[in-house]
Design a protein around this motif. Structure first.
Motif, PDB file in Angstrom:
ATOM      1  N   ALA A 197       0.828  -1.204   0.000  1.00 13.28           N
ATOM      2  CA  ALA A 197       0.000   0.000   0.000  1.00 13.28           C
ATOM      3  C   ALA A 197       0.863   1.255   0.000  1.00 13.28           C
ATOM      4  CB  ALA A 197      -0.927   0.006   1.207  1.00 13.28           C
ATOM      5  N   MET A 198       1.967   1.223   0.710  1.00  6.10           N
ATOM      6  CA  MET A 198       2.878   2.368   0.722  1.00  6.10           C
ATOM      7  C   MET A 198       3.431   2.627  -0.679  1.00  6.10           C
ATOM      8  SD  MET A 198       6.260   2.903   3.069  1.00  6.10           S
ATOM      9  CE  MET A 198       7.344   4.322   2.811  1.00  6.10           C
ATOM     10  N   ASP A 199       3.833   1.563  -1.368  1.00  4.77           N
ATOM     11  CA  ASP A 199       4.364   1.701  -2.727  1.00  4.77           C
ATOM     12  C   ASP A 199       3.289   2.179  -3.705  1.00  4.77           C
ATOM     13  OD1 ASP A 199       6.830   0.842  -1.836  1.00  4.77           O
ATOM     14  OD2 ASP A 199       6.539  -1.233  -2.483  1.00  4.77           O
ATOM     15  N   ILE A 214      -8.231   9.066   0.544  1.00  2.26           N
ATOM     16  CA  ILE A 214      -7.963   7.671   0.198  1.00  2.26           C
ATOM     17  C   ILE A 214      -8.843   6.774   1.058  1.00  2.26           C
ATOM     18  CG2 ILE A 214      -6.247   5.796   0.255  1.00  2.26           C
ATOM     19  CD1 ILE A 214      -4.068   7.893  -0.193  1.00  2.26           C
ATOM     20  N   PHE A 215      -9.483   5.809   0.408  1.00  2.00           N
ATOM     21  CA  PHE A 215     -10.122   4.724   1.158  1.00  2.00           C
ATOM     22  C   PHE A 215      -9.280   3.477   0.963  1.00  2.00           C
ATOM     23  CE2 PHE A 215     -13.191   1.021   0.882  1.00  2.00           C
ATOM     24  CZ  PHE A 215     -13.143   0.761   2.249  1.00  2.00           C
ATOM     25  N   ALA A 216      -8.839   2.892   2.068  1.00  2.00           N
ATOM     26  CA  ALA A 216      -8.083   1.647   2.041  1.00  2.00           C
ATOM     27  C   ALA A 216      -8.955   0.550   2.627  1.00  2.00           C
ATOM     28  CB  ALA A 216      -6.794   1.786   2.843  1.00  2.00           C
ATOM     29  N   LEU A 223      -2.544   2.269   6.888  1.00  2.00           N
ATOM     30  CA  LEU A 223      -1.305   2.666   7.571  1.00  2.00           C
ATOM     31  C   LEU A 223      -0.152   2.783   6.577  1.00  2.00           C
ATOM     32  CD1 LEU A 223      -1.795   0.437  10.718  1.00  2.00           C
ATOM     33  CD2 LEU A 223      -1.778   2.948  10.699  1.00  2.00           C
ATOM     34  N   GLY A 224      -0.143   1.941   5.556  1.00  2.00           N
ATOM     35  CA  GLY A 224       0.862   2.063   4.497  1.00  2.00           C
ATOM     36  C   GLY A 224       0.690   3.350   3.712  1.00  2.00           C
ATOM     37  N   ALA A 225      -0.578   3.674   3.398  1.00  2.00           N
ATOM     38  CA  ALA A 225      -0.863   4.930   2.694  1.00  2.00           C
ATOM     39  C   ALA A 225      -0.458   6.119   3.542  1.00  2.00           C
ATOM     40  CB  ALA A 225      -2.357   5.009   2.359  1.00  2.00           C
ATOM     41  N   SER A 226      -0.736   6.040   4.839  1.00  2.00           N
ATOM     42  CA  SER A 226      -0.374   7.123   5.756  1.00  2.00           C
ATOM     43  C   SER A 226       1.128   7.352   5.777  1.00  2.00           C
ATOM     44  CB  SER A 226      -0.889   6.788   7.159  1.00  2.00           C
ATOM     45  OG  SER A 226      -0.512   7.781   8.082  1.00  2.00           O
ATOM     46  N   LYS A 227       1.879   6.260   5.753  1.00  2.00           N
ATOM     47  CA  LYS A 227       3.348   6.361   5.733  1.00  2.00           C
ATOM     48  C   LYS A 227       3.819   7.070   4.471  1.00  2.00           C
ATOM     49  CE  LYS A 227       7.445   5.123   7.390  1.00  2.00           C
ATOM     50  NZ  LYS A 227       7.973   5.574   8.699  1.00  2.00           N
TER      51      LYS A 227
END
Length: 306
Positions: A197-199, A214-216, A223-227
């Motif tokens: 998700a971060m990538d 963003i909806f995850a 949490l990956g998107a937040s990072k």
């Protein structure tokens, strides 16, 4: 053989017969529980709930970790049937790929309960899951309203092939249609995985620098998107997750996530054991059991564990 030895043998046989006649007393019913993964706080919570309920009911339960490998779940179901379990519980890695695993239990006449994700074939007594469609709609409403009904958003999808990913996506799409000022400019699977998700989010931001939300489809991806968002997370870019893990709720509490749609993993685990015991007694079961979800925001996060 002495009379004493023979008498003990008879007593042992009688006790074994009594044990097999019961269903939830004194550890006399064994259950098998095949988890898709334990490398995720949500499934750790399910395991804890299932184990606690099994202990409370005096039931021996074999809990296994497929490490997101469908083949492992086939092997695990074979192990359960060789152990003569009274019922098997499966949390599919993939709703299609789980069909052969369920087939193993079906051929051995072992009742099967599915939970969190459905199985697209075979004979399953009941499927216990959070109301993922309703949760997806709630996430869409929360994200849209946090943006004042206007803006560009992205959707991090869950693992393809799972009913949870499909249903949460369905609910989100249905919900977001009610907000014509919201435009979904990007959507991509990140497989319920934080690192992926971060990538994915990093790549999305390169193409959509004006992203507002963003909806995850689970907290790990949120949490990956937040990072990836850094200081923008929860402030310049609203982020809504789904699960209600302790770390996800803590992120809501500190403002880096806007909200999470919280499942109740311990309750899911408890109910899975309860319905498996009913299946072992050949009691009639509903085809689907929906467990309610709740919205966690900064206003009410203090009421939730985290």
């Amino acid at each position: 053989m002495s009379r004493r030895t023979g008498a003990l043998g008879v007593v042992g046989a009688v006790l074994a017969a009594v044990a097999l006649s019961g269903c939830d007393r004194g550890g006399d019913t064994d259950l098998g529980l095949a988890l898709s993964t334990m490398n995720n706080p949500f499934f750790v919570g399910i395991k804890a709930g299932a184990q606690a309920e099994a202990d409370r009911r005096g039931v021996k339960i074999n809990i296994t970790d497929a490490q997101n490998d469908p083949t492992q779940q086939i092997n695990q179901m074979e192990t359960f049937t060789s152990q003569d379990v009274k019922a098997a519980i499966i949390n599919p890695v993939d709703s299609d790929a789980a069909v052969p695993a369920v087939g193993v239990a079906n051929r051995a006449n072992v009742p099967v309960i599915a939970f969190d994700r459905g199985v697209n074939g075979g004979k399953v007594g009941s499927t216990i899951a959070s109301d993922n469609v309703a949760g997806g709609r709630l996430a869409a409403k929360t994200l849209a309203e946090s943006l004042g009904g206007k803006g560009k958003v992205a959707f991090l999808e869950g693992q393809a092939g799972t009913s949870a990913a499909r249903e949460r996506g369905q609910g989100f799409e249905e919900g977001i249609k009610k907000y014509p000022g919201i435009e979904v400019v990007a959507r991509q699977p990140a497989d319920f995985d934080r690192a992926k998700a971060m990538d994915v989010t990093t790549n999305m931001l390169q193409s959509h620098r004006d992203l507002g939300g963003i909806f995850a489809a689970n907290d790990e991806m949120a949490l990956g998107a937040s990072k990836a968002l850094g200081a923008k997370s929860g402030r310049d870019v609203k982020v809504v997750g789904f699960d209600g893990t302790p770390e996800g709720i803590d992120a809501v509490r500190n403002g880096t996530l806007t909200a999470v749609v919280a499942q109740q993993p311990e309750l899911l685990g408890k109910q899975a054991v309860d319905w498996a015991l009913k299946a072992a007694r050949h009691q009639p079961l509903p085809k689907a059991v929906k467990v309610p979800v709740v919205l966690v925001t900064e206003k009410n996060a203090a009421r939730f564990g985290g």
